[in-house]
Design a protein around this motif. Sequence first.
Motif, PDB file in Angstrom:
ATOM      1  N   ARG A 129      27.132  26.597  -2.671  1.00 27.91           N
ATOM      2  CA  ARG A 129      25.772  26.200  -3.066  1.00 27.91           C
ATOM      3  C   ARG A 129      24.736  27.162  -2.486  1.00 27.91           C
ATOM      4  O   ARG A 129      23.761  27.528  -3.150  1.00 27.91           O
ATOM      5  CB  ARG A 129      25.514  24.771  -2.602  1.00 27.91           C
ATOM      6  N   VAL A 132      24.482  30.340  -4.482  1.00 23.21           N
ATOM      7  CA  VAL A 132      23.713  30.163  -5.719  1.00 23.21           C
ATOM      8  C   VAL A 132      22.218  30.126  -5.410  1.00 23.21           C
ATOM      9  O   VAL A 132      21.407  30.824  -6.048  1.00 23.21           O
ATOM     10  CB  VAL A 132      24.142  28.879  -6.444  1.00 23.21           C
ATOM     11  N   LYS A 133      21.835  29.341  -4.419  1.00 22.78           N
ATOM     12  CA  LYS A 133      20.414  29.164  -4.095  1.00 22.78           C
ATOM     13  C   LYS A 133      19.778  30.476  -3.658  1.00 22.78           C
ATOM     14  O   LYS A 133      18.616  30.758  -3.996  1.00 22.78           O
ATOM     15  CB  LYS A 133      20.262  28.111  -3.000  1.00 22.78           C
ATOM     16  N   ALA A 135      21.001  33.629  -4.230  1.00 27.17           N
ATOM     17  CA  ALA A 135      21.638  34.759  -4.918  1.00 27.17           C
ATOM     18  C   ALA A 135      20.713  35.970  -5.001  1.00 27.17           C
ATOM     19  O   ALA A 135      21.131  37.105  -4.705  1.00 27.17           O
ATOM     20  CB  ALA A 135      22.088  34.329  -6.308  1.00 27.17           C
ATOM     21  N   PRO A 142      24.494  34.526  -9.642  1.00 27.01           N
ATOM     22  CA  PRO A 142      24.912  33.132  -9.444  1.00 27.01           C
ATOM     23  C   PRO A 142      25.796  32.597 -10.562  1.00 27.01           C
ATOM     24  O   PRO A 142      26.409  31.534 -10.408  1.00 27.01           O
ATOM     25  CB  PRO A 142      23.583  32.368  -9.384  1.00 27.01           C
ATOM     26  N   ASP A 143      25.872  33.335 -11.674  1.00 30.05           N
ATOM     27  CA  ASP A 143      26.717  32.904 -12.785  1.00 30.05           C
ATOM     28  C   ASP A 143      28.100  33.532 -12.757  1.00 30.05           C
ATOM     29  O   ASP A 143      28.923  33.249 -13.629  1.00 30.05           O
ATOM     30  CB  ASP A 143      26.036  33.238 -14.118  1.00 30.05           C
ATOM     31  N   ILE A 145      30.680  33.648  -9.958  1.00 31.56           N
ATOM     32  CA  ILE A 145      31.191  33.315  -8.626  1.00 31.56           C
ATOM     33  C   ILE A 145      32.619  32.791  -8.755  1.00 31.56           C
ATOM     34  O   ILE A 145      32.925  31.981  -9.632  1.00 31.56           O
ATOM     35  CB  ILE A 145      30.311  32.253  -7.937  1.00 31.56           C
ATOM     36  N   TYR A 177      22.620  22.819  -6.382  1.00 33.54           N
ATOM     37  CA  TYR A 177      22.962  24.235  -6.533  1.00 33.54           C
ATOM     38  C   TYR A 177      24.468  24.462  -6.667  1.00 33.54           C
ATOM     39  O   TYR A 177      24.973  25.533  -6.327  1.00 33.54           O
ATOM     40  CB  TYR A 177      22.427  25.039  -5.346  1.00 33.54           C
ATOM     41  N   PRO A 179      27.838  25.723  -7.832  1.00 41.70           N
ATOM     42  CA  PRO A 179      28.224  26.817  -8.720  1.00 41.70           C
ATOM     43  C   PRO A 179      29.141  26.322  -9.834  1.00 41.70           C
ATOM     44  O   PRO A 179      29.801  25.285  -9.706  1.00 41.70           O
ATOM     45  CB  PRO A 179      29.013  27.771  -7.801  1.00 41.70           C
TER      46      PRO A 179
END
Length: 323
Positions: A129, A132-133, A135, A142-143, A145, A177, A179
């Motif tokens: 998470r 992602v937050k 990134a 973040p897309d 991972i 968040y 992923p």
Amino acid sequence: MNTRIAALLLTFAFGSMGFADLNREQLREQLAKYETIENIVYKTVDGRRLDMLIFLPDKNLPRPMPVMLHTHGGGWSGGNKYKVLRSSFVGTLDQLLESGVAVATIEYRLARGDSTAVECVVDCMDAGRFLVKHASQYGLDPDRIGVWGGSAGGHLSLMTGLTPGELFPGASELAGYDPTYRCVASYFPATSFERIDLLKGSHFEDPQKFVPMLGGPYEDNLEKAKLLSPVKHLSKTSPPVLLLHGEKDDVLPISGSRYMVDVANEVGANVKLLSVKNGRHSFGGNNLDPSLPEIQQHATEFILQHLKPGQPAKDRAVKDEKP
């Protein structure tokens, strides 16, 4: 990348010896060969700061970068983030970096005292998470991972990649968040805490070995054992999974990985198994087939297939085990 190739050759020469076994000074020397961001605190819990180390590809490679989250092994009660430098993983680490994929390796609460394997999973999921937050701060995509790990870390990589986030809520500041993991590479993992029969003849054959992970006697924690079983979270929508397992593993036998393939076939999930002849736990043993470099190349190609699908892969003759 000559220094990385030299380091890889050293790990092959010394077999199961890994950089995580080196003293602090030697470890710093090895880390100095990489571009890293160290001591990134991804959460604070019970007064403890949990951190991660990010290995970065060459600055000239494209950004934002895909990233693989590494969950270390150690029997759920030991180990540290530097286990990514062990011989089982370092070849793939180097190949990923050369291909433009970042790697984040983390510390998590260990199954000791009041903490159980549930807390291990929560922390691993919170690390994802965090990536992602934050990134954009670290040049990550973040897309794109994935998650990987070995032994207990193999189990945690499966739990992190397969389990719905709402089952393991973590730090409030990281809520929302979760992923969407593109892939999971799991080395010699535990795949079920319910099917103790799959562990016959191994270190974990005795259900009482699960007491630290479950927080109490096995027979009193059957629901928790189910929750912590990756096979229970497989579905048609699960990300692709690659299992890599030695046929002579007597710590976490390959029967667990074969069972996961069987369950995956039943539910329509995409799970493949690379079976390593003569391989013991952590790919110890002699005359490995495929060899350790081939195993690591196989893992790299799987990861790149899902994080960088346009990346060309070298031709190689390594066979997946047929279900």
